[in-house]
Write a protein that holds these residues in place. Structure first.
Motif, mmCIF file in Angstrom:
data_model
loop_
_atom_site.group_PDB
_atom_site.id
_atom_site.type_symbol
_atom_site.label_atom_id
_atom_site.label_comp_id
_atom_site.label_asym_id
_atom_site.label_seq_id
_atom_site.Cartn_x
_atom_site.Cartn_y
_atom_site.Cartn_z
ATOM 1 N N GLY A 1 -43.400 23.845 -107.762
ATOM 2 C CA GLY A 1 -43.171 24.788 -106.673
ATOM 3 C C GLY A 1 -43.673 24.324 -105.319
ATOM 4 N N GLU A 2 -44.032 23.052 -105.213
ATOM 5 C CA GLU A 2 -44.485 22.490 -103.940
ATOM 6 C C GLU A 2 -43.276 22.043 -103.119
ATOM 7 N N VAL A 3 -43.343 22.249 -101.813
ATOM 8 C CA VAL A 3 -42.256 21.846 -100.927
ATOM 9 C C VAL A 3 -42.238 20.325 -100.807
ATOM 10 N N THR A 4 -41.097 19.737 -101.120
ATOM 11 C CA THR A 4 -40.947 18.284 -100.991
ATOM 12 C C THR A 4 -40.113 17.908 -99.779
ATOM 13 N N ALA A 5 -39.230 18.808 -99.334
ATOM 14 C CA ALA A 5 -38.360 18.500 -98.201
ATOM 15 C C ALA A 5 -37.901 19.781 -97.518
ATOM 16 N N LEU A 6 -37.647 19.660 -96.220
ATOM 17 C CA LEU A 6 -37.106 20.748 -95.407
ATOM 18 C C LEU A 6 -35.779 20.284 -94.835
ATOM 19 N N GLY A 7 -34.789 21.171 -94.825
ATOM 20 C CA GLY A 7 -33.470 20.805 -94.325
ATOM 21 C C GLY A 7 -33.267 21.241 -92.889
ATOM 22 N N LEU A 8 -32.886 20.281 -92.041
ATOM 23 C CA LEU A 8 -32.556 20.579 -90.651
ATOM 24 C C LEU A 8 -31.113 20.180 -90.384
ATOM 25 N N LEU A 9 -30.410 21.052 -89.692
ATOM 26 C CA LEU A 9 -29.025 20.793 -89.345
ATOM 27 C C LEU A 9 -28.950 19.995 -88.051
ATOM 28 N N LEU A 10 -27.901 19.238 -87.916
ATOM 29 C CA LEU A 10 -27.571 18.592 -86.656
ATOM 30 C C LEU A 10 -26.336 19.322 -86.156
ATOM 31 N N ARG A 11 -26.436 19.901 -84.953
ATOM 32 C CA ARG A 11 -25.340 20.705 -84.405
ATOM 33 C C ARG A 11 -24.946 20.200 -83.025
ATOM 34 N N ALA A 12 -23.671 20.369 -82.717
ATOM 35 C CA ALA A 12 -23.190 20.160 -81.357
ATOM 36 C C ALA A 12 -23.273 21.516 -80.661
ATOM 37 N N THR A 13 -23.919 21.545 -79.507
ATOM 38 C CA THR A 13 -24.073 22.799 -78.775
ATOM 39 C C THR A 13 -22.843 23.050 -77.918
ATOM 40 N N GLY A 14 -22.746 24.253 -77.387
ATOM 41 C CA GLY A 14 -21.646 24.608 -76.500
ATOM 42 C C GLY A 14 -21.679 23.849 -75.196
ATOM 43 N N HIS A 15 -22.813 23.221 -74.885
ATOM 44 C CA HIS A 15 -22.961 22.485 -73.631
ATOM 45 C C HIS A 15 -22.727 20.991 -73.815
ATOM 46 N N GLY A 16 -22.222 20.589 -74.986
ATOM 47 C CA GLY A 16 -21.909 19.184 -75.215
ATOM 48 C C GLY A 16 -23.083 18.329 -75.643
ATOM 49 N N THR A 17 -24.202 18.939 -76.000
ATOM 50 C CA THR A 17 -25.344 18.174 -76.482
ATOM 51 C C THR A 17 -25.446 18.334 -77.993
ATOM 52 N N ILE A 18 -26.255 17.483 -78.587
ATOM 53 C CA ILE A 18 -26.491 17.558 -80.026
ATOM 54 C C ILE A 18 -27.971 17.839 -80.233
ATOM 55 N N SER A 19 -28.273 18.753 -81.165
ATOM 56 C CA SER A 19 -29.673 19.086 -81.415
ATOM 57 C C SER A 19 -29.885 19.401 -82.891
ATOM 58 N N ARG A 20 -31.143 19.337 -83.298
ATOM 59 C CA ARG A 20 -31.540 19.765 -84.642
ATOM 60 C C ARG A 20 -31.687 21.279 -84.615
ATOM 61 N N ALA A 21 -31.395 21.925 -85.741
ATOM 62 C CA ALA A 21 -31.452 23.381 -85.775
ATOM 63 C C ALA A 21 -31.745 23.893 -87.176
ATOM 64 N N LEU A 22 -32.259 25.103 -87.224
ATOM 65 C CA LEU A 22 -32.425 25.830 -88.472
ATOM 66 C C LEU A 22 -31.122 26.553 -88.783
ATOM 67 N N VAL A 23 -30.977 27.001 -90.002
ATOM 68 C CA VAL A 23 -29.879 27.898 -90.338
ATOM 69 C C VAL A 23 -30.161 29.201 -89.597
ATOM 70 N N SER A 24 -29.166 29.710 -88.902
ATOM 71 C CA SER A 24 -29.399 30.885 -88.070
ATOM 72 C C SER A 24 -28.105 31.650 -87.866
ATOM 73 N N GLY A 25 -28.220 32.959 -87.692
ATOM 74 C CA GLY A 25 -27.038 33.757 -87.386
ATOM 75 C C GLY A 25 -27.338 35.238 -87.315
ATOM 76 N N ARG A 26 -26.348 35.972 -86.806
ATOM 77 C CA ARG A 26 -26.492 37.413 -86.619
ATOM 78 C C ARG A 26 -26.418 38.171 -87.932
ATOM 79 N N VAL A 27 -27.075 39.324 -87.941
ATOM 80 C CA VAL A 27 -26.938 40.296 -89.015
ATOM 81 C C VAL A 27 -25.843 41.259 -88.579
ATOM 82 N N LEU A 28 -24.848 41.460 -89.417
ATOM 83 C CA LEU A 28 -23.735 42.337 -89.073
ATOM 84 C C LEU A 28 -24.093 43.802 -89.295
ATOM 85 N N TYR A 29 -23.393 44.670 -88.607
ATOM 86 C CA TYR A 29 -23.558 46.110 -88.786
ATOM 87 C C TYR A 29 -23.305 46.461 -90.256
ATOM 88 N N GLY A 30 -24.226 47.204 -90.854
ATOM 89 C CA GLY A 30 -24.075 47.621 -92.244
ATOM 90 C C GLY A 30 -24.431 46.543 -93.259
#
Length: 179
Positions: free
Chosen positions: A43-72
């Motif tokens: 149960g020990e953490v061996t690795a963490l996952g980071l995404l590589l994303r292209a931003t809306g401004h044309g740059t690339i960055s590392r990111a966590l999984v992220s997003g909105r919670v929908l109504y309901g």
């Protein structure tokens, strides 16, 4: 009202781009952030996952999984939806029935109020560490998924690649895990 009724309402509750921009100008929006992790047999953490994303401004960055919670939508379901959206349907996330965030991050459109900044909106995000057991393949706007050891994830160069304060959130997640 049944759970099915709420689910059918939330699937039709997407806002148009104009409605979302208007809402973002008027009220905080609820998000989830997730740090996907791999665990060893103890149960020990061996690795963490980071995404590589292209931003809306044309740059690339590392990111966590992220997003909105929908109504309901329950927070657990939002977590599962965003993990599948970013990591693929075979990621097999292990989200408990009643997930508890390790912190609450407040993103503001004005820099400096908190370490978290989102120029589009005031957002409140519940942040989670989520073990994943399956095969992860980046999906949607995620270009790549990189698995880093906890030591590699703390590297200042890696943290500098993260925008909006997500590097701070990653450090908080590592601290929560005792790493």
């Amino acid at each position: 009202m049944t759970v099915e009724d709420i689910g059918s309402q939330s699937s039709g509750a997407w806002l148009t781009r104009e409605e979302l921009e208007s809402a973002r100008e008027r009220l905080p929006i609820l998000y989830v952030d997730a740090i996907p992790v791999r665990l060893d047999d103890l149960g020990e953490v061996t690795a963490l996952g980071l995404l590589l994303r292209a931003t809306g401004h044309g740059t690339i960055s590392r990111a966590l999984v992220s997003g909105r919670v929908l109504y309901g939508e329950r927070v657990r379901h939002a977590l599962l939806r965003h993990l599948e959206k970013d990591l693929g349907p075979l990621a097999l996330p292990r989200v408990p029935p009643s997930p508890q965030p390790f912190t609450v991050a407040e993103y503001f459109p004005i820099p400096g109020i908190t370490p978290f900044h989102d120029p589009r909106q005031h957002a409140v995000s519940l942040a989670f560490v989520v073990p994943v057991e399956g095969d992860c393949e980046p999906q949607q706007d995620a270009l790549e998924l990189t698995w880093l050891s906890p030591v590699e994830a703390r590297d200042p160069a890696v943290l500098a690649e993260m925008q909006g304060g997500q590097g701070v959130l990653l450090q908080q997640g590592l601290a929560h895990l005792g790493l």
